[in-house]
Design a protein around this motif. Structure first.
Motif, PDB file in Angstrom:
ATOM      1  N   GLY A  34    -123.239  -1.644  -8.690  1.00 34.00           N
ATOM      2  CA  GLY A  34    -123.199  -3.080  -8.959  1.00 34.00           C
ATOM      3  C   GLY A  34    -123.645  -3.405 -10.368  1.00 34.00           C
ATOM      4  N   ARG A  35    -124.713  -2.763 -10.816  1.00 32.37           N
ATOM      5  CA  ARG A  35    -125.193  -2.992 -12.192  1.00 32.37           C
ATOM      6  C   ARG A  35    -124.177  -2.507 -13.213  1.00 32.37           C
ATOM      7  NH1 ARG A  35    -130.238  -0.967 -10.046  1.00 32.37           N
ATOM      8  NH2 ARG A  35    -129.723   0.994 -11.079  1.00 32.37           N
ATOM      9  N   PHE A  36    -123.469  -1.420 -12.891  1.00 37.35           N
ATOM     10  CA  PHE A  36    -122.438  -0.909 -13.794  1.00 37.35           C
ATOM     11  C   PHE A  36    -121.340  -1.949 -14.000  1.00 37.35           C
ATOM     12  CE2 PHE A  36    -118.257   1.101 -14.214  1.00 37.35           C
ATOM     13  CZ  PHE A  36    -118.416   1.740 -15.438  1.00 37.35           C
ATOM     14  N   PHE A  37    -120.871  -2.543 -12.904  1.00 37.11           N
ATOM     15  CA  PHE A  37    -119.802  -3.525 -13.018  1.00 37.11           C
ATOM     16  C   PHE A  37    -120.293  -4.830 -13.636  1.00 37.11           C
ATOM     17  CE2 PHE A  37    -117.794  -0.768  -9.801  1.00 37.11           C
ATOM     18  CZ  PHE A  37    -116.644  -0.469 -10.521  1.00 37.11           C
ATOM     19  N   ILE A  38    -121.559  -5.181 -13.430  1.00 38.44           N
ATOM     20  CA  ILE A  38    -122.114  -6.357 -14.101  1.00 38.44           C
ATOM     21  C   ILE A  38    -122.167  -6.116 -15.600  1.00 38.44           C
ATOM     22  CG2 ILE A  38    -124.228  -7.701 -14.442  1.00 38.44           C
ATOM     23  CD1 ILE A  38    -124.668  -7.502 -11.410  1.00 38.44           C
ATOM     24  N   LYS A  39    -122.573  -4.913 -15.987  1.00 41.71           N
ATOM     25  CA  LYS A  39    -122.606  -4.574 -17.408  1.00 41.71           C
ATOM     26  C   LYS A  39    -121.189  -4.587 -17.999  1.00 41.71           C
ATOM     27  CE  LYS A  39    -125.557  -1.470 -18.426  1.00 41.71           C
ATOM     28  NZ  LYS A  39    -126.268  -0.177 -18.598  1.00 41.71           N
ATOM     29  N   LEU A  40    -120.217  -4.141 -17.223  1.00 40.90           N
ATOM     30  CA  LEU A  40    -118.841  -4.046 -17.689  1.00 40.90           C
ATOM     31  C   LEU A  40    -118.143  -5.411 -17.747  1.00 40.90           C
ATOM     32  CD1 LEU A  40    -116.839  -1.777 -18.477  1.00 40.90           C
ATOM     33  CD2 LEU A  40    -116.105  -1.762 -16.096  1.00 40.90           C
ATOM     34  N   PHE A  41    -118.291  -6.230 -16.692  1.00 40.37           N
ATOM     35  CA  PHE A  41    -117.552  -7.487 -16.571  1.00 40.37           C
ATOM     36  C   PHE A  41    -118.407  -8.747 -16.643  1.00 40.37           C
ATOM     37  CE2 PHE A  41    -115.004  -4.600 -13.683  1.00 40.37           C
ATOM     38  CZ  PHE A  41    -113.973  -4.396 -14.583  1.00 40.37           C
ATOM     39  N   GLY A  42    -119.727  -8.623 -16.573  1.00 41.74           N
ATOM     40  CA  GLY A  42    -120.593  -9.787 -16.418  1.00 41.74           C
ATOM     41  C   GLY A  42    -120.752 -10.093 -14.928  1.00 41.74           C
ATOM     42  N   LYS A  43    -121.695 -10.957 -14.592  1.00 39.68           N
ATOM     43  CA  LYS A  43    -121.993 -11.238 -13.179  1.00 39.68           C
ATOM     44  C   LYS A  43    -120.787 -11.864 -12.456  1.00 39.68           C
ATOM     45  CE  LYS A  43    -125.007 -11.871  -9.762  1.00 39.68           C
ATOM     46  NZ  LYS A  43    -125.995 -10.997  -9.255  1.00 39.68           N
ATOM     47  N   ALA A  44    -120.209 -12.888 -13.064  1.00 38.96           N
ATOM     48  CA  ALA A  44    -119.062 -13.553 -12.423  1.00 38.96           C
ATOM     49  C   ALA A  44    -117.876 -12.599 -12.325  1.00 38.96           C
ATOM     50  CB  ALA A  44    -118.683 -14.807 -13.197  1.00 38.96           C
ATOM     51  N   GLY A  45    -117.648 -11.822 -13.362  1.00 42.04           N
ATOM     52  CA  GLY A  45    -116.550 -10.864 -13.343  1.00 42.04           C
ATOM     53  C   GLY A  45    -116.730  -9.790 -12.291  1.00 42.04           C
ATOM     54  N   ALA A  46    -117.962  -9.347 -12.100  1.00 41.71           N
ATOM     55  CA  ALA A  46    -118.241  -8.343 -11.073  1.00 41.71           C
ATOM     56  C   ALA A  46    -117.993  -8.921  -9.685  1.00 41.71           C
ATOM     57  CB  ALA A  46    -119.677  -7.840 -11.189  1.00 41.71           C
ATOM     58  N   ARG A  47    -118.360 -10.180  -9.483  1.00 37.30           N
ATOM     59  CA  ARG A  47    -118.103 -10.823  -8.189  1.00 37.30           C
ATOM     60  C   ARG A  47    -116.607 -10.940  -7.936  1.00 37.30           C
ATOM     61  NH1 ARG A  47    -121.484 -16.109  -7.278  1.00 37.30           N
ATOM     62  NH2 ARG A  47    -120.561 -15.837  -5.221  1.00 37.30           N
ATOM     63  N   ILE A  48    -115.856 -11.313  -8.971  1.00 36.85           N
ATOM     64  CA  ILE A  48    -114.400 -11.407  -8.835  1.00 36.85           C
ATOM     65  C   ILE A  48    -113.806 -10.026  -8.563  1.00 36.85           C
ATOM     66  CG2 ILE A  48    -112.275 -11.886 -10.115  1.00 36.85           C
ATOM     67  CD1 ILE A  48    -113.879 -14.168 -11.502  1.00 36.85           C
ATOM     68  N   PHE A  49    -114.305  -9.013  -9.264  1.00 41.46           N
ATOM     69  CA  PHE A  49    -113.827  -7.646  -9.067  1.00 41.46           C
ATOM     70  C   PHE A  49    -114.051  -7.187  -7.630  1.00 41.46           C
ATOM     71  CE2 PHE A  49    -114.732  -3.071  -9.033  1.00 41.46           C
ATOM     72  CZ  PHE A  49    -113.513  -2.588  -9.501  1.00 41.46           C
ATOM     73  N   TYR A  50    -115.260  -7.371  -7.106  1.00 39.87           N
ATOM     74  CA  TYR A  50    -115.548  -6.950  -5.737  1.00 39.87           C
ATOM     75  C   TYR A  50    -114.744  -7.762  -4.729  1.00 39.87           C
ATOM     76  CZ  TYR A  50    -119.208  -3.582  -6.726  1.00 39.87           C
ATOM     77  OH  TYR A  50    -119.886  -2.477  -7.144  1.00 39.87           O
ATOM     78  N   GLY A  51    -114.518  -9.040  -5.003  1.00 39.46           N
ATOM     79  CA  GLY A  51    -113.683  -9.855  -4.124  1.00 39.46           C
ATOM     80  C   GLY A  51    -112.250  -9.361  -4.110  1.00 39.46           C
ATOM     81  N   ALA A  52    -111.732  -9.026  -5.287  1.00 38.14           N
ATOM     82  CA  ALA A  52    -110.360  -8.511  -5.378  1.00 38.14           C
ATOM     83  C   ALA A  52    -110.232  -7.165  -4.670  1.00 38.14           C
ATOM     84  CB  ALA A  52    -109.948  -8.385  -6.837  1.00 38.14           C
TER      85      ALA A  52
END
Length: 72
Positions: A34-52
């Motif tokens: 989760g921290r990796f994707f937050i670092k990569l996309f930001g918090k909102a982007g990580a949420r969108i990524f996991y939703g997708a």
């Protein structure tokens, strides 16, 4: 039988990912991945990524059921 097991796993994991992204579940976004994707996309982007990802996995479950004739 193997298809049903795969479908059940896809549904559980897809709903888990989608629910975690919608409700911003802390345990997912504080984990190492989760921290990796937050670092990569930001918090909102990580949420969108996991939703997708959740929607994609649920669609995979639907396609397995459809291709094996369980649903029309």
């Amino acid at each position: 039988m193997a298809e049903i097991i795969a479908v059940v796993l896809f549904i559980i994991l897809g709903l888990l990912s989608l629910t975690a992204s919608i409700f911003n579940l802390k345990w997912l976004f504080t984990s190492e991945s989760g921290r990796f994707f937050i670092k990569l996309f930001g918090k909102a982007g990580a949420r969108i990524f996991y939703g997708a990802i959740g929607i994609l996995v649920l669609y995979m479950a639907y396609e397995v059921l459809r291709s094996n004739g369980y649903i029309g």
